[in-house]
Scaffold this motif. Structure first.
Motif: not given
Length: 196
Positions: A39-47, A50-55, A61-62, A69-78
């Protein structure tokens, strides 16, 4: 630019959107995908998505246009998140089984949507699906709210956008906003399939 707004208000945006229950929308998208689909999460915002799809054990890819927002999404999703726009993002052709563009393409000006879809679906496999959502309106196509520009959508406008693209509408439906105190806002949701 909308990415400047999201850079300034990234934390507030995440707080307002990260915990929204998206399960009804996911059910229109994920049943089209096989186990482990890409899946490509295009414009992923908070992540959040992305986190749900990973789970759910999808390969994800996002990207997002806002550095904050990229920094926060990386923090939220690891999970690594790319800093890209719709037009700058690059991948292998026919790389994804699904593209998820939840409340993100609505920031693309109407006259650039065709090119944006054309660019994104280069990376979508034939038979793959794309979900996207826009604010629903029958009058004003483009609006500006709180320093953010939006392209609104309805059935007639959307047919104009995709009429020359190898996409067919699989599902199209209107929903109410899921955020608190936004129940008067309507959303245009669509799942498309890429055809030969």
């Amino acid at each position: 630019m909308n990415d400047n707004y999201y850079n300034k208000h990234a934390q507030e945006f995440c707080e307002n959107t990260f915990h929204i229950n998206m399960s009804d929308l996911y059910q229109h998208f994920t049943p089209n995908l096989h186990s482990g689909a890409k899946i490509l999460d295009a414009g992923c915002g908070s992540g959040r998505d992305t986190l749900y799809f990973l789970q759910q054990n999808f390969s994800v890819d996002a990207f997002d246009a806002s550095e904050e927002l990229v920094a926060l999404a990386e923090k939220h999703t690891q999970h690594p998140i790319n800093h890209d726009t719709f037009l700058s993002f690059q991948s292998l052709p026919n790389n994804y089984d699904g593209i998820w563009a939840c409340a993100s393409l609505l920031h693309v000006p109407f006259n650039e949507l065709y090119l944006t879809f054309k660019q994104l679906i280069k990376y979508l496999k034939e038979g793959g699906v794309i979900y996207c959502s826009f604010k629903y309106a029958t009058d004003k196509v483009e609006t500006e709210i709180n320093q953010r520009k939006f392209t609104n959508m309805n059935e007639v406008l959307f047919q104009q956008v995709i009429k020359c693209l190898p996409l067919v509408i699989d599902k199209l439906w209107i929903t109410e906003d899921l955020r608190v105190n936004r129940m008067n806002e309507k959303w245009f949701n669509v799942v498309l399939k890429k055809v030969s």
